[in-house]
Design a protein around this motif. Structure first.
Motif, PDB file in Angstrom:
ATOM      1  N   TYR A 258      12.093   6.044   0.189  1.00 38.70           N
ATOM      2  CA  TYR A 258      11.283   7.028  -0.527  1.00 38.70           C
ATOM      3  C   TYR A 258      10.343   6.299  -1.484  1.00 38.70           C
ATOM      4  O   TYR A 258      10.750   5.357  -2.167  1.00 38.70           O
ATOM      5  CB  TYR A 258      12.157   7.994  -1.336  1.00 38.70           C
ATOM      6  CG  TYR A 258      12.968   8.940  -0.487  1.00 38.70           C
ATOM      7  CD1 TYR A 258      12.497  10.212  -0.165  1.00 38.70           C
ATOM      8  CD2 TYR A 258      14.223   8.550  -0.014  1.00 38.70           C
ATOM      9  CE1 TYR A 258      13.251  11.077   0.614  1.00 38.70           C
ATOM     10  CE2 TYR A 258      14.988   9.413   0.768  1.00 38.70           C
ATOM     11  CZ  TYR A 258      14.491  10.676   1.073  1.00 38.70           C
ATOM     12  OH  TYR A 258      15.235  11.526   1.843  1.00 38.70           O
ATOM     13  N   LYS A 259       9.118   6.731  -1.550  1.00 41.73           N
ATOM     14  CA  LYS A 259       8.183   6.152  -2.510  1.00 41.73           C
ATOM     15  C   LYS A 259       8.649   6.445  -3.934  1.00 41.73           C
ATOM     16  O   LYS A 259       9.185   7.519  -4.215  1.00 41.73           O
ATOM     17  CB  LYS A 259       6.785   6.739  -2.305  1.00 41.73           C
ATOM     18  CG  LYS A 259       6.038   6.190  -1.114  1.00 41.73           C
ATOM     19  CD  LYS A 259       4.580   6.611  -1.172  1.00 41.73           C
ATOM     20  CE  LYS A 259       3.743   5.937  -0.117  1.00 41.73           C
ATOM     21  NZ  LYS A 259       2.307   6.212  -0.298  1.00 41.73           N
TER      22      LYS A 259
ATOM     23  N   TYR B  85      -0.122   6.584  -4.751  1.00 44.00           N
ATOM     24  CA  TYR B  85      -0.503   7.518  -3.687  1.00 44.00           C
ATOM     25  C   TYR B  85       0.748   8.208  -3.152  1.00 44.00           C
ATOM     26  O   TYR B  85       1.712   7.573  -2.778  1.00 44.00           O
ATOM     27  CB  TYR B  85      -1.216   6.757  -2.562  1.00 44.00           C
ATOM     28  CG  TYR B  85      -1.447   7.569  -1.317  1.00 44.00           C
ATOM     29  CD1 TYR B  85      -2.417   8.565  -1.265  1.00 44.00           C
ATOM     30  CD2 TYR B  85      -0.668   7.344  -0.174  1.00 44.00           C
ATOM     31  CE1 TYR B  85      -2.609   9.308  -0.116  1.00 44.00           C
ATOM     32  CE2 TYR B  85      -0.868   8.075   0.978  1.00 44.00           C
ATOM     33  CZ  TYR B  85      -1.840   9.068   1.001  1.00 44.00           C
ATOM     34  OH  TYR B  85      -2.038   9.810   2.136  1.00 44.00           O
ATOM     35  N   ASP B  86       0.722   9.546  -3.177  1.00 41.40           N
ATOM     36  CA  ASP B  86       1.787  10.377  -2.605  1.00 41.40           C
ATOM     37  C   ASP B  86       3.170   9.994  -3.132  1.00 41.40           C
ATOM     38  O   ASP B  86       4.086   9.668  -2.350  1.00 41.40           O
ATOM     39  CB  ASP B  86       1.753  10.261  -1.082  1.00 41.40           C
ATOM     40  CG  ASP B  86       2.348  11.485  -0.401  1.00 41.40           C
ATOM     41  OD1 ASP B  86       2.683  12.452  -1.108  1.00 41.40           O
ATOM     42  OD2 ASP B  86       2.491  11.451   0.844  1.00 41.40           O
ATOM     43  N   PRO B  87       3.381  10.017  -4.475  1.00 38.66           N
ATOM     44  CA  PRO B  87       4.686   9.628  -5.036  1.00 38.66           C
ATOM     45  C   PRO B  87       5.808  10.536  -4.524  1.00 38.66           C
ATOM     46  O   PRO B  87       5.619  11.736  -4.313  1.00 38.66           O
ATOM     47  CB  PRO B  87       4.487   9.797  -6.540  1.00 38.66           C
ATOM     48  CG  PRO B  87       3.320  10.727  -6.686  1.00 38.66           C
ATOM     49  CD  PRO B  87       2.433  10.472  -5.514  1.00 38.66           C
TER      50      PRO B  87
ATOM     51  N   GLY C  95       8.818  10.725   1.528  1.00 30.28           N
ATOM     52  CA  GLY C  95       9.902  10.139   2.293  1.00 30.28           C
ATOM     53  C   GLY C  95      10.722  11.207   2.991  1.00 30.28           C
ATOM     54  O   GLY C  95      10.440  12.404   2.866  1.00 30.28           O
ATOM     55  N   PRO C  96      11.719  10.792   3.716  1.00 31.54           N
ATOM     56  CA  PRO C  96      12.075   9.381   3.918  1.00 31.54           C
ATOM     57  C   PRO C  96      11.215   8.708   4.996  1.00 31.54           C
ATOM     58  O   PRO C  96      10.778   9.371   5.939  1.00 31.54           O
ATOM     59  CB  PRO C  96      13.526   9.458   4.385  1.00 31.54           C
ATOM     60  CG  PRO C  96      13.606  10.760   5.123  1.00 31.54           C
ATOM     61  CD  PRO C  96      12.679  11.695   4.392  1.00 31.54           C
ATOM     62  N   PHE C  97      10.986   7.412   4.859  1.00 32.33           N
ATOM     63  CA  PHE C  97      10.368   6.656   5.937  1.00 32.33           C
ATOM     64  C   PHE C  97      11.396   6.535   7.070  1.00 32.33           C
ATOM     65  O   PHE C  97      12.512   6.067   6.832  1.00 32.33           O
ATOM     66  CB  PHE C  97       9.964   5.255   5.456  1.00 32.33           C
ATOM     67  CG  PHE C  97       8.826   5.259   4.474  1.00 32.33           C
ATOM     68  CD1 PHE C  97       7.536   5.534   4.887  1.00 32.33           C
ATOM     69  CD2 PHE C  97       9.058   4.971   3.140  1.00 32.33           C
ATOM     70  CE1 PHE C  97       6.479   5.514   3.991  1.00 32.33           C
ATOM     71  CE2 PHE C  97       8.011   4.956   2.226  1.00 32.33           C
ATOM     72  CZ  PHE C  97       6.717   5.232   2.650  1.00 32.33           C
TER      73      PHE C  97
ATOM     74  N   LEU D  43       0.819  -1.212   0.000  1.00 35.89           N
ATOM     75  CA  LEU D  43       0.000   0.000   0.000  1.00 35.89           C
ATOM     76  C   LEU D  43       0.854   1.263   0.000  1.00 35.89           C
ATOM     77  O   LEU D  43       0.494   2.276  -0.620  1.00 35.89           O
ATOM     78  CB  LEU D  43      -0.919  -0.010   1.219  1.00 35.89           C
ATOM     79  CG  LEU D  43      -1.851   1.193   1.402  1.00 35.89           C
ATOM     80  CD1 LEU D  43      -2.844   1.275   0.224  1.00 35.89           C
ATOM     81  CD2 LEU D  43      -2.590   1.100   2.732  1.00 35.89           C
ATOM     82  N   HIS D  44       1.994   1.206   0.681  1.00 32.54           N
ATOM     83  CA  HIS D  44       2.895   2.365   0.750  1.00 32.54           C
ATOM     84  C   HIS D  44       4.202   2.115   0.004  1.00 32.54           C
ATOM     85  O   HIS D  44       5.183   2.828   0.233  1.00 32.54           O
ATOM     86  CB  HIS D  44       3.186   2.705   2.216  1.00 32.54           C
ATOM     87  CG  HIS D  44       1.966   3.052   3.004  1.00 32.54           C
ATOM     88  ND1 HIS D  44       1.293   4.243   2.860  1.00 32.54           N
ATOM     89  CD2 HIS D  44       1.270   2.340   3.939  1.00 32.54           C
ATOM     90  CE1 HIS D  44       0.252   4.273   3.677  1.00 32.54           C
ATOM     91  NE2 HIS D  44       0.211   3.128   4.340  1.00 32.54           N
ATOM     92  N   ASN D  45       4.201   1.103  -0.870  1.00 34.84           N
ATOM     93  CA  ASN D  45       5.358   0.794  -1.728  1.00 34.84           C
ATOM     94  C   ASN D  45       6.617   0.483  -0.920  1.00 34.84           C
ATOM     95  O   ASN D  45       7.731   0.774  -1.343  1.00 34.84           O
ATOM     96  CB  ASN D  45       5.640   1.956  -2.695  1.00 34.84           C
ATOM     97  CG  ASN D  45       4.440   2.357  -3.488  1.00 34.84           C
ATOM     98  OD1 ASN D  45       3.777   3.349  -3.161  1.00 34.84           O
ATOM     99  ND2 ASN D  45       4.114   1.582  -4.517  1.00 34.84           N
ATOM    100  N   ARG D  46       6.426  -0.146   0.220  1.00 31.91           N
ATOM    101  CA  ARG D  46       7.574  -0.423   1.089  1.00 31.91           C
ATOM    102  C   ARG D  46       7.997  -1.892   1.010  1.00 31.91           C
ATOM    103  O   ARG D  46       7.175  -2.788   0.802  1.00 31.91           O
ATOM    104  CB  ARG D  46       7.240  -0.064   2.545  1.00 31.91           C
ATOM    105  CG  ARG D  46       6.809   1.385   2.696  1.00 31.91           C
ATOM    106  CD  ARG D  46       6.830   1.848   4.128  1.00 31.91           C
ATOM    107  NE  ARG D  46       5.958   1.088   5.010  1.00 31.91           N
ATOM    108  CZ  ARG D  46       5.842   1.312   6.314  1.00 31.91           C
ATOM    109  NH1 ARG D  46       6.561   2.271   6.877  1.00 31.91           N
ATOM    110  NH2 ARG D  46       5.012   0.610   7.050  1.00 31.91           N
ATOM    111  N   GLN D  47       9.280  -2.112   1.184  1.00 28.72           N
ATOM    112  CA  GLN D  47       9.820  -3.460   1.275  1.00 28.72           C
ATOM    113  C   GLN D  47      11.153  -3.387   2.003  1.00 28.72           C
ATOM    114  O   GLN D  47      11.777  -2.329   2.087  1.00 28.72           O
ATOM    115  CB  GLN D  47      10.005  -4.098  -0.102  1.00 28.72           C
ATOM    116  CG  GLN D  47      11.078  -3.445  -0.972  1.00 28.72           C
ATOM    117  CD  GLN D  47      11.202  -4.117  -2.324  1.00 28.72           C
ATOM    118  OE1 GLN D  47      10.258  -4.707  -2.838  1.00 28.72           O
ATOM    119  NE2 GLN D  47      12.390  -4.021  -2.922  1.00 28.72           N
TER     120      GLN D  47
END
Length: 243
Positions: free
Chosen positions: A144-145, A151-153, A156-158, A87-91
């Protein structure tokens, strides 16, 4: 004249009791070491878990054949998320190491397993818990996305750290199968184990997000499903039951 038969009866009774006690005892080795490996699956702050691997080694002291205290060291890879589907493009990918002190209690300590074949065959069932330190080493992570995010490209940063140490509590459930050597002693063990590892901190997935923006209430965890082999050694001790 009456005392002599009584002495003979008493001596006979004593010898019978002593013989039964001796025949019900067994010898066992006080130490063992083992190696094992298996897949793991993560459950962290990212939406999707992922499969990784774990390799471990352990050293145990056997207070009885069915109560142990020991040390376990692990190395492995834990991963989760997906930059395309999360959902937030995280891995993330975590090449971790850890060490814990643990205790285990086997069913054989609590039951009379010589009453039936079924009880005898399940005497190696056990549960255990430990506490230790878990060293996180994040080798791949999305901070960073991507520009193509739905959504919200570019967000960041996370927040989070690539390297950290967390408190680690592993909970174990498993089964031991005992194998005797040529002298009749339990010398080898084949083991299967399911371990739930709870890490207290925000290092396992590398994300330390504010709970106002993300659901971040539970400890990061991963489960390990492993097969292992143990070798018994050291001094011999007497146990009250037949093994």
């Amino acid at each position: 004249m009456i005392c002599k038969p009584l002495k003979i009866i008493s001596l006979t009774f004593f010898l019978i009791i002593t013989s039964n006690l001796i025949s019900a005892q067994s010898n066992y080795f006080k130490w063992s070491y083992g190696l094992g490996a298996g897949p793991n699956y993560s459950k962290t702050d990212v939406v999707e878990g992922g499969w990784g691997y774990t390799i471990y080694g352990n050293l145990d002291h056997h207070f009885t054949p069915f109560i142990t205290g020991g040390l376990e060291a692990q190395y492995g890879m834990v991963q989760g998320g997906d930059i395309a589907t999360d959902l937030h493009n995280r891995q993330f990918v975590n090449k971790y190491t850890g060490i814990n002190a643990n205790v285990k209690l086997m069913l054989g300590e609590l039951i009379d397993y010589n009453k039936s074949n079924f009880l005898y065959n399940i005497k190696g069932l056990y549960a255990g818990i430990g506490i230790g330190a878990f060293k996180n080493n994040i080798t791949d992570i999305v901070r960073y996305k991507p520009s193509w995010a739905a959504y919200d490209p570019g967000y960041g940063p996370f927040p989070g750290k690539d390297k950290s140490v967390d408190l680690w509590v592993p909970v174990n459930f498993g089964m031991n199968w005992y194998i005797n050597d040529g002298y009749g002693y339990v010398r080898y063990v084949l083991n299967i184990n399911a371990q739930s590892s709870f890490t207290f901190g925000e290092g396992l997935d590398g994300y330390n997000d504010p709970s106002t923006k993300f659901k971040n209430y539970d400890p990061d965890t991963f489960n390990v499903y492993s097969i292992g082999f143990k070798y018994y050694f050291g001094n011999i001790k007497v146990y009250r039951k037949t093994l």
